[in-house]
Motif scaffolding. Structure first.
Motif, short mmCIF file in Angstrom:
data_model
loop_
_atom_site.label_atom_id
_atom_site.label_comp_id
_atom_site.label_asym_id
_atom_site.label_seq_id
_atom_site.Cartn_x
_atom_site.Cartn_y
_atom_site.Cartn_z
N MET A 1 11.87 6.41 12.00
CA MET A 1 12.63 5.91 10.80
C MET A 1 11.88 4.99 10.02
SD MET A 1 16.29 3.89 11.22
CE MET A 1 17.06 3.37 9.90
N GLU A 2 11.86 5.44 8.64
CA GLU A 2 11.06 4.80 7.78
C GLU A 2 11.86 3.60 7.21
OE1 GLU A 2 9.00 5.40 3.51
OE2 GLU A 2 10.16 7.35 4.35
N LEU A 3 11.29 2.59 7.22
CA LEU A 3 11.97 1.18 6.74
C LEU A 3 11.63 0.85 5.19
CD1 LEU A 3 11.08 -1.04 9.92
CD2 LEU A 3 13.32 0.08 9.29
N LYS A 4 12.62 0.63 4.37
CA LYS A 4 12.60 0.67 2.94
C LYS A 4 12.19 -0.92 2.87
CE LYS A 4 16.57 3.62 1.61
NZ LYS A 4 18.01 3.78 0.85
N SER A 5 12.39 -1.96 3.49
CA SER A 5 11.93 -3.25 3.26
C SER A 5 10.45 -3.22 3.44
CB SER A 5 12.74 -4.38 4.24
OG SER A 5 12.40 -3.75 5.53
N PHE A 6 9.78 -2.60 4.40
CA PHE A 6 8.57 -2.43 4.80
C PHE A 6 7.72 -1.98 3.68
CE2 PHE A 6 4.61 -0.78 6.27
CZ PHE A 6 4.06 -1.72 7.18
N ASN A 7 8.25 -1.06 3.12
CA ASN A 7 7.51 -0.36 1.73
C ASN A 7 7.73 -1.27 0.37
OD1 ASN A 7 6.49 1.85 3.24
ND2 ASN A 7 8.62 2.97 2.92
N THR A 8 8.80 -1.71 0.55
CA THR A 8 9.03 -2.88 -0.49
C THR A 8 7.88 -4.11 -0.70
OG1 THR A 8 11.30 -2.20 -0.79
CG2 THR A 8 10.78 -4.10 -1.96
N ILE A 9 7.91 -4.60 0.47
CA ILE A 9 7.10 -5.80 0.72
C ILE A 9 5.41 -5.44 0.70
CG2 ILE A 9 6.41 -7.73 2.14
CD1 ILE A 9 9.22 -7.64 3.25
N TYR A 10 5.11 -4.64 1.22
CA TYR A 10 3.78 -4.05 1.64
C TYR A 10 3.42 -3.01 0.46
CZ TYR A 10 3.84 -7.44 5.48
OH TYR A 10 4.25 -8.26 6.26
N HIS A 11 2.78 -3.22 -0.34
CA HIS A 11 1.97 -2.15 -1.25
C HIS A 11 0.93 -1.35 -0.90
CE1 HIS A 11 5.16 -3.53 -4.10
NE2 HIS A 11 4.59 -4.67 -3.84
N ILE A 12 0.94 -1.01 0.31
CA ILE A 12 -0.47 -0.38 0.92
C ILE A 12 -0.65 1.10 0.29
CG2 ILE A 12 -1.49 0.77 2.97
CD1 ILE A 12 0.20 -1.60 4.56
N ASN A 13 0.32 1.82 0.25
CA ASN A 13 0.13 2.95 -0.31
C ASN A 13 0.04 3.09 -2.19
OD1 ASN A 13 0.16 4.07 2.08
ND2 ASN A 13 2.37 4.27 2.10
N ARG A 14 -0.05 1.86 -2.84
CA ARG A 14 0.11 1.91 -4.12
C ARG A 14 -1.14 1.77 -4.65
NH1 ARG A 14 5.41 -1.24 -6.60
NH2 ARG A 14 7.14 0.00 -5.41
N ASP A 15 -1.62 2.07 -5.81
CA ASP A 15 -2.74 1.96 -6.65
C ASP A 15 -2.81 0.52 -6.96
OD1 ASP A 15 -3.37 4.77 -6.16
OD2 ASP A 15 -2.45 5.30 -8.08
N SER A 16 -3.99 -0.03 -6.90
CA SER A 16 -4.57 -1.53 -7.25
C SER A 16 -4.70 -1.49 -8.75
CB SER A 16 -5.64 -2.01 -6.42
OG SER A 16 -5.91 -3.35 -6.90
N ARG A 17 -4.38 -2.35 -9.54
CA ARG A 17 -4.73 -2.78 -10.93
C ARG A 17 -5.67 -3.83 -11.25
NH1 ARG A 17 1.22 -1.53 -13.85
NH2 ARG A 17 1.54 0.57 -13.04
N VAL A 18 -5.95 -4.61 -9.89
CA VAL A 18 -6.88 -5.83 -10.07
C VAL A 18 -7.99 -5.31 -10.89
CG1 VAL A 18 -8.07 -7.52 -8.92
CG2 VAL A 18 -5.98 -6.87 -8.06
N MET A 19 -8.63 -4.41 -10.59
CA MET A 19 -10.11 -4.04 -11.00
C MET A 19 -9.54 -3.61 -12.92
SD MET A 19 -13.14 -3.89 -10.87
CE MET A 19 -13.27 -3.52 -9.11
N ARG A 20 -8.56 -3.16 -13.08
CA ARG A 20 -8.40 -3.00 -14.64
C ARG A 20 -8.20 -4.20 -15.16
NH1 ARG A 20 -3.08 0.70 -15.38
NH2 ARG A 20 -4.32 2.07 -13.86
N TRP A 21 -7.35 -5.02 -14.68
CA TRP A 21 -7.15 -6.26 -15.29
C TRP A 21 -8.47 -7.13 -15.44
CZ3 TRP A 21 -3.32 -7.07 -18.48
CH2 TRP A 21 -2.14 -6.56 -18.13
N PHE A 22 -9.18 -7.26 -14.33
CA PHE A 22 -10.60 -7.63 -14.45
C PHE A 22 -11.26 -7.39 -15.55
CE2 PHE A 22 -15.29 -7.79 -13.29
CZ PHE A 22 -15.48 -8.94 -13.21
N PHE A 23 -11.45 -6.07 -15.75
CA PHE A 23 -12.27 -5.78 -16.81
C PHE A 23 -11.50 -6.07 -18.26
CE2 PHE A 23 -14.05 -2.58 -13.69
CZ PHE A 23 -15.49 -3.01 -14.03
N VAL A 24 -10.26 -6.08 -18.31
CA VAL A 24 -9.46 -6.52 -19.39
C VAL A 24 -9.72 -7.94 -19.91
CG1 VAL A 24 -7.47 -6.92 -20.53
CG2 VAL A 24 -7.79 -4.78 -19.36
N PHE A 25 -9.90 -8.61 -18.90
CA PHE A 25 -10.25 -10.14 -19.07
C PHE A 25 -11.74 -10.34 -19.20
CE2 PHE A 25 -6.27 -11.13 -16.43
CZ PHE A 25 -5.47 -11.50 -17.63
N LEU A 26 -12.36 -9.54 -18.54
CA LEU A 26 -13.81 -9.59 -18.96
C LEU A 26 -14.31 -9.39 -20.49
CD1 LEU A 26 -16.55 -10.12 -17.93
CD2 LEU A 26 -16.66 -7.60 -17.44
#
Length: 432
Positions: A1-26
Motif C-alpha cells: 500500500m502506497e503512503l501519501k504522507s511518505f511521498n509528500t514529506i520525502y522527495h526522493i523521487n523528485r528532481d533536485s534544483r540545488v545545482m540550478r540555484w547554485f549556478f544562478v547565485f554564482l
C-alpha cells in the motif's frame, strides 16, 4: 500500500534544483562583483554656520545696573533694535538726575576762564606793543643825542687843532719876543703883552680840552643811558611776555579741561542710552538667566542668548588623520541630518533616500583638541536645498564621496586593509 504522507514529506523521487540555484547565485554574484561601487569616508559632525554674526549671540549688560523692567520673555522673536530690558543706575557718581546739565555748567565756566585769559593775552600783547614803541622812541631820541654829541665832539676836536696851531705861532712869537727882550731890543711892556697873548692861548686850549673831555663824558653817559633804557625795557617786556605765556598756558589748560568735560558729557549721554539693552540682530530670545525686577547686573554679565533667524547653514565634520589625505576642497559630501529619516546605501549614494548633497570648502591645517581635523561642508547650490528645520548644534553625518571602483576591488581592498585610493597609477611614459 502506497503512503501519501511518505511521498509528500520525502522527495526522493523528485528532481533536485540545488545545482540550478547554485549556478544562478554564482552568476549573480559574479555580476555583482563587477558592479560599480562608490568609495566613501563616513564622518560625524554638527550643524554650524560660516558667519560669526549668524551664530547664537550672547546678550550682555554693557554697564552695571539694576533691572527695572523686562520687555521680552523666553522664546520671543525680536527684531534688531528691540528693547530687551531697562536698567537703572547703581553707581553713586551717576545718580544725579541733572548730571549732564551740571557738567555743561562746568564746561561753560571753564570756557569763561578761557575767554578771560584770552582777553588777558590780548592786553599783554597791547602792552608789549606799547612798550616796544616807547623803547624804540627813547632809543631814537638817545641816538639823535649821540649824533649831536659826536658832531659837537668833532667840532671841539677841530677847535682844539686850531688852538694847537695858534699856540705854535704864539709860542714862536713869544720866544722871539723874549729873545729880543733879553737883547734889549724891545721894552718890557711889549714882552709882557706877548706873554699875556701866549698865556691866553694856553688857557683857551685848556678850556677847549675841558669841553672836549666833557663831551666825551656826555657821550659815555648817553651810551650808558641807552644801555640802561634797553635793560629796563627788556625787563618790562620779559615780565609782560612771561605773563602772556602764563596766560597762554592757562588757556591751553582750560582747553584741555573743557575737552575732558565735554568727553565726560558725551560719555554720560551714551551711558544713558545704555540703560536700555537692545537686540543686536533679528532672532529668538532664549536662555534668559535673570529673573524679576531689581536684580543687579555686573558689567558685561550675560543676560541670555539671541539665536538668529536667518542662518546660512554648514556642517563641521571631524576627520581622522588617516583619512585626511583622501580629502580635497570641492569634493561631494552626502549629509544625513538628525531627525530626518534616511535610507543610505553607502556604495550607491545615488540610490539613497533622505540624504542632502553638499561640497567640501575648507580643511583646517591644524589638528583639533579631539585629535581630529576639522572640515567644513556647505550646501551645493545646484542640488536640493537643505531642510530649513535644521538648527545650529544639531547632529549630522557626512559621507565623503571618493572614486567609483568595482565591487571586487573594494572587497579586495578591505580584505587587505588598504585605504581608499591610496595607490595612484602613473600613466606617464618614461622619457629616455
Amino acid at each position: 500500500m502506497e503512503l501519501k504522507s511518505f511521498n509528500t514529506i520525502y522527495h526522493i523521487n523528485r528532481d533536485s534544483r540545488v545545482m540550478r540555484w547554485f549556478f544562478v547565485f554564482l552568476v549573480v554574484g559574479v555580476i555583482i562583483l563587477f558592479l560599480p561601487w562608490t568609495q566613501n569616508v563616513k564622518v560625524n559632525g554638527t550643524v554650524t554656520t560660516l558667519y560669526q554674526d549668524q551664530r547664537p549671540q550672547q546678550l550682555n549688560s554693557p554697564i552695571p545696573g539694576k533691572i527695572e523692567k523686562w520687555f521680552v520673555k523666553n522664546g520671543d522673536f525680536v527684531q534688531k533694535g528691540d528693547t530687551i530690558l531697562k536698567l537703572a543706575e547703581v553707581k553713586d557718581e551717576y545718580l544725579d538726575p541733572n548730571l549732564i546739565y551740571r557738567s555743561k555748567e562746568q564746561v561753560d565756566a571753564k570756557k569763561g576762564v578761557r575767554d578771560y585769559y584770552r582777553a588777558k593775552v590780548g592786553t599783554a600783547e597791547n602792552q608789549l606793543n606799547a612798550l616796544q614803541v616807547a623803547k624804540d622812541l627813547k632809543i631814537s631820541q638817545l641816538k639823535i643825542k649821540l649824533r649831536q654829541l659826536n658832531m659837537k665832539l668833532e667840532a671841539e676836536n677841530a677847535e682844539l687843532m686850531a688852538v694847537n696851531n695858534e699856540i705854535k705861532v704864539v709860542e714862536d712869537q713869544y720866544l722871539r719876543q723874549k729873545k729880543m727882550y733879553d737883547e734889549g731890543l724891545v721894552s718890557l711892556t711889549q714882552f709882557q703883552q706877548r706873554n699875556v697873548s701866549y698865556q691866553n692861548v694856553l688857557a683857551k686850549k685848556t678850556g677847549i680840552e675841558n669841553k672836549l673831555a666833557q663831551s666825551r663824558q656826555e657821550i659815555e653817559a648817553t651810551v650808558m643811558e641807552e644801555n640802561a633804557i634797553i635793560q629796563d625795557f627788556t625787563d618790562k617786556l620779559s615780565k609782560i611776555q612771561g605773563e602772556r605765556f602764563q596766560s597762554l598756558g592757562q588757556i591751553q589748560g582750560s582747553i584741555g579741561e573743557i575737552a575732558k568735560l565735554e568727553n565726560q558729557i558725551s560719555n554720560y549721554q551714551i551711558r544713558q542710552g545704555l540703560y536700555y539693552v537692545l537686540a543686536s540682530q533679528d532672532g529668538q530670545v532664549v536662555q534668559l538667566n535673570k529673573a524679576g525686577i531689581g536684580e543687579i547686573l555686573k558689567e558685561t554679565e550675560s543676560i541670555g542668548t539671541i539665536v538668529p533667524q536667518r542662518v546660512d547653514y554648514a556642517v563641521e565634520m571631524y576627520v581622522k588623520p588617516v583619512d585626511l589625505p583622501l580629502l580635497r576642497v570641492g569634493q561631494r559630501v552626502m549629509c544625513v541630518f538628525d531627525g530626518f529619516p534616511a535610507i543610505v546605501f553607502s556604495g550607491w549614494p545615488n540610490t539613497s533616500y533622505g540624504i542632502f548633497k553638499g561640497k567640501l570648502i575648507s580643511i583646517e591645517n591644524t589638528i583639533s583638541v579631539n585629535g581630529l581635523f576639522r572640515a567644513v561642508v556647505v550646501q551645493d547650490s545646484s542640488e536640493r536645498t537643505w531642510p530649513p528645520q535644521i538648527r545650529v548644534g544639531g547632529g549630522a553625518q557626512g559621507i565623503i564621496i571618493l572614486n567609483d571602483v568595482p565591487v571586487w576591488y573594494e572587497l579586495w581592498r578591505n580584505i587587505n586593509g588598504f585605504p581608499p585610493d591610496y595607490y595612484v597609477v602613473n600613466t606617464e611614459s618614461k622619457k629616455n
